[in-house]
Design a protein around this motif. Structure first.
Motif, PDB file in Angstrom:
ATOM      1  N   ASN A   9       0.828  -1.201   0.000  1.00 33.60           N
ATOM      2  CA  ASN A   9       0.000   0.000   0.000  1.00 33.60           C
ATOM      3  C   ASN A   9       0.870   1.262   0.000  1.00 33.60           C
ATOM      4  O   ASN A   9       2.103   1.201  -0.060  1.00 33.60           O
ATOM      5  N   LYS A  10       0.216   2.416   0.092  1.00 28.60           N
ATOM      6  CA  LYS A  10       0.922   3.690   0.025  1.00 28.60           C
ATOM      7  C   LYS A  10       1.907   3.847   1.175  1.00 28.60           C
ATOM      8  O   LYS A  10       3.022   4.353   0.993  1.00 28.60           O
ATOM      9  N   GLU A  11       1.519   3.414   2.374  1.00 29.04           N
ATOM     10  CA  GLU A  11       2.406   3.539   3.530  1.00 29.04           C
ATOM     11  C   GLU A  11       3.673   2.715   3.340  1.00 29.04           C
ATOM     12  O   GLU A  11       4.780   3.164   3.660  1.00 29.04           O
ATOM     13  N   GLN A  49       5.892   4.467   0.804  1.00 28.57           N
ATOM     14  CA  GLN A  49       6.608   5.607   1.361  1.00 28.57           C
ATOM     15  C   GLN A  49       7.752   5.177   2.267  1.00 28.57           C
ATOM     16  O   GLN A  49       8.838   5.779   2.250  1.00 28.57           O
ATOM     17  N   ALA A  50       7.529   4.114   3.046  1.00 32.02           N
ATOM     18  CA  ALA A  50       8.592   3.599   3.908  1.00 32.02           C
ATOM     19  C   ALA A  50       9.752   3.075   3.077  1.00 32.02           C
ATOM     20  O   ALA A  50      10.928   3.362   3.358  1.00 32.02           O
ATOM     21  N   THR A  91      11.950   2.817   9.963  1.00 30.56           N
ATOM     22  CA  THR A  91      11.421   2.588   8.622  1.00 30.56           C
ATOM     23  C   THR A  91      11.828   1.217   8.100  1.00 30.56           C
ATOM     24  O   THR A  91      11.028   0.519   7.460  1.00 30.56           O
ATOM     25  N   GLN A 130       9.656  -1.310   9.556  1.00 33.83           N
ATOM     26  CA  GLN A 130       8.308  -1.192   8.996  1.00 33.83           C
ATOM     27  C   GLN A 130       8.191  -1.870   7.638  1.00 33.83           C
ATOM     28  O   GLN A 130       7.133  -2.424   7.313  1.00 33.83           O
TER      29      GLN A 130
END
Length: 270
Positions: free
Chosen positions: A51-53, A56-57, A230, A233
């Motif tokens: 997904n977007k998260e 970005q990570a 990050t 994550q």
């Protein structure tokens, strides 16, 4: 030829901003420049992939150059393997947001480079940022490429259908894989498990291919708090990590962690 129709496996031709096959199946180029060749009947969920998260990570961590030694080693391999291909075609499977793919394209301007991922979010951001790659949303289990079309395939952590590799890679073509080495992210695992087991790195059985070379790229990383958090994550360890580990990373001025990668070259038996 660039792509095959994912519905009927006929060649797609591009007219204006639409790919079309003889059966009149149509796939429009998105405004960012990628094409979505993942029909709804081939999806296992509404929005498969990261997904977007997660995007970005991944972008934040990779932009910090922490995996640059591995990226450069893979690029050097590909340049040597495809050096004699003046118009070669290279596919990056599971390309994510394009960090590696774009670098490979820059280093091999003579090659046509494709970046494939099942995540529409990842591909949209990749195509918007990197214009030197042909990005597409598609399944690695049903590659939308013709038989014997590709000179090389690179897979960094990405799964794929071995039969599809055998079908699409040319005779004597190559598949380059990157997998975690035995001590990859050992210090993160030590914050999760009472007893840390080293990664097993078995040689993959790819039908129609034989292992040609293997090498290790291993080095220490010194991460700040944000990058360490990050990194956790964007790994599968995130689901198992206790709150104490998240807090340790949040409070750390520096976090020392090992990177350890196994790079393998498989060549298709002619």
């Amino acid at each position: 030829m660039s792509y095959l129709c994912p519905l009927c496996q006929e060649p797609l031709s591009l007219s204006a901003r639409t790919y079309k096959c003889a059966s009149n199946h149509q796939f429009d180029l998105a405004k960012e420049g990628y094409v979505n060749l993942l029909p709804v009947q081939h999806k296992r969920s509404k929005d498969p992939g990261d997904n977007k998260e997660m995007m970005q990570a991944r972008r934040q961590f990779l932009d910090g150059s922490h995996y640059q030694p591995m990226r450069d080693a893979v690029s050097d391999l590909l340049k040597n393997l495809l050096a004699e291909k003046t118009d070669g075609q290279l596919l990056d499977i599971g390309c994510g947001e394009g960090y590696y793919t774009s670098y490979f394209a820059d280093e091999m301007p003579q090659a046509k480079v494709f970046g494939l991922d099942i995540s529409k979010v990842m591909i949209r951001y990749a195509a918007k940022r990197y214009t030197n790659v042909d990005f597409l949303v598609a399944s690695s289990q049903r590659l939308p490429f013709a038989d014997n079309q590709l000179d090389g395939v690179v897979r960094i952590y990405a799964p794929c259908n071995g039969d599809e590799l055998a079908r699409t890679v040319k005779d004597s073509g190559v598949v380059v894989t990157v997998t975690p080495g035995p001590r990859h992210l050992y210090q993160l695992k030590a914050g999760i498990y009472d007893e840390v087991r080293l990664h097993d790195v078995p040689v993959e059985a790819l039908p129609g291919f034989e292992l040609e070379t293997e090498q290790t790229v291993a080095y220490p990383m010194t991460l700040n708090s944000a990058d360490a958090t990050t990194l956790l994550q964007m790994t599968p360890f995130a689901w198992r990590a206790p709150e104490s580990l998240w807090q340790t990373l949040k409070d750390a001025e520096q976090f020392e962690c090992e990177a350890d990668f196994t790079l393998r070259v498989y060549r298709k038996i002619a």
